[in-house]
Design a protein around this motif. Structure first.
Motif, PDB file in Angstrom:
ATOM      1  N   LEU A  56       0.882  -1.018   0.147  1.00  0.00           N
ATOM      2  CA  LEU A  56      -0.030  -0.178   0.041  1.00  0.00           C
ATOM      3  C   LEU A  56       0.887   1.327  -0.153  1.00  0.00           C
ATOM      4  CD1 LEU A  56      -2.749  -1.111   2.528  1.00  0.00           C
ATOM      5  CD2 LEU A  56      -2.827  -0.891   0.038  1.00  0.00           C
ATOM      6  N   ILE A  57       1.973   1.259   0.641  1.00  0.00           N
ATOM      7  CA  ILE A  57       2.730   2.391   0.685  1.00  0.00           C
ATOM      8  C   ILE A  57       3.519   2.577  -0.652  1.00  0.00           C
ATOM      9  CG2 ILE A  57       5.165   3.174   1.568  1.00  0.00           C
ATOM     10  CD1 ILE A  57       4.323   1.813   4.158  1.00  0.00           C
ATOM     11  N   MET A  58       4.053   1.497  -1.417  1.00  0.00           N
ATOM     12  CA  MET A  58       4.569   1.703  -2.746  1.00  0.00           C
ATOM     13  C   MET A  58       3.428   2.272  -3.600  1.00  0.00           C
ATOM     14  SD  MET A  58       7.670   1.145  -2.246  1.00  0.00           S
ATOM     15  CE  MET A  58       8.089   1.287  -3.922  1.00  0.00           C
ATOM     16  N   VAL A  59       2.585   1.697  -3.758  1.00  0.00           N
ATOM     17  CA  VAL A  59       1.282   1.996  -4.366  1.00  0.00           C
ATOM     18  C   VAL A  59       0.791   3.565  -4.211  1.00  0.00           C
ATOM     19  CG1 VAL A  59      -1.147   1.597  -5.117  1.00  0.00           C
ATOM     20  CG2 VAL A  59       0.422  -0.510  -4.901  1.00  0.00           C
ATOM     21  N   ALA A  60       0.889   3.993  -3.216  1.00  0.00           N
ATOM     22  CA  ALA A  60       0.341   5.318  -2.686  1.00  0.00           C
ATOM     23  C   ALA A  60       1.455   6.221  -3.213  1.00  0.00           C
ATOM     24  CB  ALA A  60       0.051   5.500  -1.320  1.00  0.00           C
ATOM     25  N   VAL A 119      10.409   3.519  -1.203  1.00  0.00           N
ATOM     26  CA  VAL A 119      11.332   2.576  -0.447  1.00  0.00           C
ATOM     27  C   VAL A 119      11.802   3.625   0.627  1.00  0.00           C
ATOM     28  CG1 VAL A 119      13.658   1.643  -0.752  1.00  0.00           C
ATOM     29  CG2 VAL A 119      11.971   1.388  -2.487  1.00  0.00           C
ATOM     30  N   GLY A 120      12.133   4.764   0.624  1.00  0.00           N
ATOM     31  CA  GLY A 120      12.503   5.418   1.673  1.00  0.00           C
ATOM     32  C   GLY A 120      11.564   5.291   2.726  1.00  0.00           C
ATOM     33  N   VAL A 121      10.408   5.613   2.752  1.00  0.00           N
ATOM     34  CA  VAL A 121       9.238   5.348   3.646  1.00  0.00           C
ATOM     35  C   VAL A 121       9.090   4.077   4.223  1.00  0.00           C
ATOM     36  CG1 VAL A 121       6.687   5.471   3.884  1.00  0.00           C
ATOM     37  CG2 VAL A 121       7.689   7.281   2.741  1.00  0.00           C
ATOM     38  N   VAL A 122       9.193   2.930   3.359  1.00  0.00           N
ATOM     39  CA  VAL A 122       9.160   1.641   4.099  1.00  0.00           C
ATOM     40  C   VAL A 122      10.391   1.497   4.769  1.00  0.00           C
ATOM     41  CG1 VAL A 122       9.347  -0.785   3.343  1.00  0.00           C
ATOM     42  CG2 VAL A 122       7.732   0.616   2.289  1.00  0.00           C
ATOM     43  N   LEU A 123      11.548   1.784   4.393  1.00  0.00           N
ATOM     44  CA  LEU A 123      12.904   1.526   5.137  1.00  0.00           C
ATOM     45  C   LEU A 123      12.943   2.214   6.424  1.00  0.00           C
ATOM     46  CD1 LEU A 123      15.565   0.935   2.377  1.00  0.00           C
ATOM     47  CD2 LEU A 123      14.372  -0.673   3.835  1.00  0.00           C
ATOM     48  N   GLY A 124      12.228   3.354   6.319  1.00  0.00           N
ATOM     49  CA  GLY A 124      12.341   4.321   7.667  1.00  0.00           C
ATOM     50  C   GLY A 124      11.212   3.762   8.673  1.00  0.00           C
ATOM     51  N   LEU A 125       9.966   3.269   8.173  1.00  0.00           N
ATOM     52  CA  LEU A 125       9.224   2.708   9.082  1.00  0.00           C
ATOM     53  C   LEU A 125       9.685   1.399   9.749  1.00  0.00           C
ATOM     54  CD1 LEU A 125       5.914   3.438   7.384  1.00  0.00           C
ATOM     55  CD2 LEU A 125       6.680   4.547   9.375  1.00  0.00           C
ATOM     56  N   LYS A 126      10.450   0.640   8.646  1.00  0.00           N
ATOM     57  CA  LYS A 126      11.012  -0.584   9.550  1.00  0.00           C
ATOM     58  C   LYS A 126      12.151  -0.428  10.459  1.00  0.00           C
ATOM     59  CE  LYS A 126      12.399  -5.019   7.966  1.00  0.00           C
ATOM     60  NZ  LYS A 126      11.628  -5.826   8.824  1.00  0.00           N
ATOM     61  N   ASN A 127      12.635   0.850  10.154  1.00  0.00           N
ATOM     62  CA  ASN A 127      13.951   1.103  11.028  1.00  0.00           C
ATOM     63  C   ASN A 127      13.407   1.380  12.494  1.00  0.00           C
ATOM     64  OD1 ASN A 127      16.335   1.504  12.013  1.00  0.00           O
ATOM     65  ND2 ASN A 127      16.348   3.776  11.401  1.00  0.00           N
ATOM     66  N   ILE A 128      12.138   2.180  12.686  1.00  0.00           N
ATOM     67  CA  ILE A 128      11.657   2.497  13.864  1.00  0.00           C
ATOM     68  C   ILE A 128      10.806   1.601  14.494  1.00  0.00           C
ATOM     69  CG2 ILE A 128      11.809   4.946  13.194  1.00  0.00           C
ATOM     70  CD1 ILE A 128       9.020   5.071  12.880  1.00  0.00           C
ATOM     71  N   GLY A 129      10.509   0.521  13.521  1.00  0.00           N
ATOM     72  CA  GLY A 129       9.821  -0.759  14.154  1.00  0.00           C
ATOM     73  C   GLY A 129       8.165  -0.446  13.970  1.00  0.00           C
ATOM     74  N   ALA A 130       7.862   0.493  13.223  1.00  0.00           N
ATOM     75  CA  ALA A 130       6.425   0.589  13.085  1.00  0.00           C
ATOM     76  C   ALA A 130       6.001  -0.238  11.844  1.00  0.00           C
ATOM     77  CB  ALA A 130       6.226   2.206  12.747  1.00  0.00           C
ATOM     78  N   LEU A 131       6.642  -0.881  11.023  1.00  0.00           N
ATOM     79  CA  LEU A 131       6.417  -1.805  10.043  1.00  0.00           C
ATOM     80  C   LEU A 131       6.895  -3.273  10.268  1.00  0.00           C
ATOM     81  CD1 LEU A 131       4.934  -1.729   7.431  1.00  0.00           C
ATOM     82  CD2 LEU A 131       7.118  -1.045   6.510  1.00  0.00           C
TER      83      LEU A 131
END
Length: 131
Positions: A56-60, A119-131
């Motif tokens: 959903l993040i990538m499509v949006a 990709v920046g949003v996904v990796l950032g959210l993964k880094n803070i543990g929200a994804l």
């Protein structure tokens, strides 16, 4: 005849980025097996359903960037940015059948930038543990 030399070495092992100290010596370097990685890191492939949060993040992000390029909110081949970051219309000479002048080069460029943002949003959210 060749003889094998048996040395007692301790190889450093890691658990993530932290070293894991073990007192067990290694008898032969040939017998040392590499550690297997689990596939749950940032670059691990996860086969989830099509409505996953990553999808959903990538499509949006890609859709929003294509929307911005198509409707004149982002620079394109026919809309150049000036020094004051204002968009002015110029003729690029590229052929297009779109009434707004959105070309194939614009589609590829906006899609690429949308993917980079996603990709920046996904990796950032993964880094803070929200994804």
């Amino acid at each position: 005849m060749a003889t094998t030399v048996m040395t007692t070495l301790t190889l450093p092992q890691f658990s993530g980025l932290r070293p894991k100290f073990s007192a067990a010596p290694v008898q032969n370097l040939v017998a040392a097996q590499p550690m297997r990685r689990k596939g749950n890191g940032a670059l691990g492939a996860r086969c989830e359903f099509i409505g996953s949060s990553t999808n959903l993040i990538m499509v949006a992000s890609t859709s929003l960037m294509l929307f911005a390029g198509r409707f004149g909110l982002a620079p394109s081949a026919n809309r150049k940015a000036t020094a004051g970051l204002k968009l002015e219309v110029r003729d690029s000479g590229l052929q297009t059948g779109d009434p707004a002048g959105f070309t194939l080069a614009d589609t590829l460029a906006c899609g690429t930038v949308g993917h980079i943002i996603g990709v920046g949003v996904v990796l950032g959210l993964k880094n803070i543990g929200a994804l």
